[in-house]
Write a protein that holds these residues in place. Structure first.
Motif, PDB file in Angstrom:
ATOM      1  N   HIS A   1       0.815  -1.216   0.000  1.00  0.00           N
ATOM      2  CA  HIS A   1       0.000   0.000   0.000  1.00  0.00           C
ATOM      3  C   HIS A   1       0.851   1.270   0.000  1.00  0.00           C
TER       4      HIS A   1
ATOM      5  N   GLU B   1      -3.755   0.344  -4.485  1.00  0.00           N
ATOM      6  CA  GLU B   1      -5.005   0.634  -3.787  1.00  0.00           C
ATOM      7  C   GLU B   1      -5.478  -0.598  -3.027  1.00  0.00           C
ATOM      8  N   ILE B   2      -6.396  -0.369  -2.084  1.00  0.00           N
ATOM      9  CA  ILE B   2      -6.886  -1.472  -1.257  1.00  0.00           C
ATOM     10  C   ILE B   2      -7.514  -2.568  -2.116  1.00  0.00           C
TER      11      ILE B   2
END
Length: 329
Positions: free
Chosen positions: A116, A122-123
């Protein structure tokens, strides 16, 4: 690509491609490093028995991709460092460094934090990559940050002096600082781009990059007030308009009208056309060599077609070719 071809390429084409990449990426990536990496890959490619129709074209593509990856890596590092903040030890304390603290985390937390903050994923991307739910990723990030805070508690956490909306880049950004001075000029805050290295190896730039839709098909001007303090080489404003595949459509860095030495406050501006096919606009202030650049009142605005463009874009086209046979001297 045999040894003789490599020698010929290094002698004839290497400097041109390296310099072109430096200009294309405004110094955010090392052109020499990118081309060197491409040459190494070409050698490996040849040893595997692969045939290439045009080495010049192949090397240009590979070097450009290497430079682009370097820019992305640097931007990711900037965001990661800003997100995690700067850490410096308090007097009399010795605890884990950030790297040591990361190694002390559970493997899954450590992996997700790195993906991250350092790989800039991105998540949702991390969840797909690790085949876990986004909620699990969020939970790991939260617990990982808490664990780092406990491990690093004896450290005094301070935010770097980051000017909102701006990032520090260039060939040697670690040799420069960019921060607000606390002073004002004509009622506006003053920022400082300063060299902190005794023998700087390149240049630093405070810059922004943004989407061009608002300016496509228009002529724009970035302007501001600059002051040089002991600038050994040069400083100035710059702006670049990128097109598809990051190809630069227009660029000016005031190389033909640099600000040097020590000066009072001077007006500086760069004017470029933003083509309809533009994909990005970048602008900033650069400082090469030792010294300090003070900046205030930067503005970006649309101007009329009557305002001449600056830099390479300001060269008027001739009505037709001239002296093709050199008889005019």
């Amino acid at each position: 690509m045999n040894e003789e071809e490599i020698r010929h390429y290094l002698r004839e084409s290497f400097p041109r491609l390296a310099a072109g990449l430096e200009r294309r990426f405004a110094g955010q990536a090392s052109g020499e490093d990118a081309v060197q990496e491409a040459v190494v890959r070409a050698w490996q490619h040849t040893r595997r028995g692969a045939a290439v129709e045009s080495w010049d074209g192949w090397l240009a593509v590979v070097a450009t991709n290497a430079a682009r990856m370097e820019v992305r890596r640097r931007l990711a590092e900037e965001r990661a460092v800003t997100a995690l903040a700067s850490l410096r030890p308090m007097q009399g304390h010795r605890t884990a460094t950030v790297a040591e603290a990361m190694e002390a985390l559970p493997p899954r937390q450590r992996q997700i934090l790195r993906l991250h903050y350092y790989e800039d994923l991105e998540i949702a991307e991390i969840a797909r990559l690790l085949e876990i739910s986004p909620g699990t990723v969020k939970s790991a990030l939260h617990r990982g940050r808490q664990a780092l805070a406990r491990l690093l508690r004896p450290y005094e956490t301070t935010r770097r002096s980051v000017v909102i909306g701006w990032m520090l880049a260039g060939t040697h950004p670690q040799e420069y600082t960019f921060e607000l001075t606390g002073d004002k000029h004509e009622g506006l805050p003053v920022a400082s781009l300063r060299c902190v290295a005794d023998e700087p190896g390149g240049f630093g730039t405070a810059m922004q990059m943004f989407r061009p839709e608002e300016y496509q098909g228009k002529r724009i001007r970035v302007s501001g007030r600059l002051q040089a303090r002991g600038v050994a080489d040069h400083m100035g404003l710059w702006m670049r308009v990128d097109g598809p595949e990051d190809h630069p459509l227009a660029f000016d860095n005031m190389s033909d009208r640099p600000i040097t030495g020590t000066t009072g406050w001077v007006h500086a501006e760069v004017v470029l056309d933003v083509a309809p096919e533009a994909t990005a606009v970048a602008l900033g202030v650069l400082l090469t060599g030792g010294g300090e650049a003070l900046i205030s009142g930067i503005r970006l605005e649309e101007v009329s077609p009557d305002v001449p463009v600056t830099g390479d874009g300001g060269r008027a086209l001739a009505d037709g070719p001239r002296n093709l046979d050199f008889t005019e001297g």
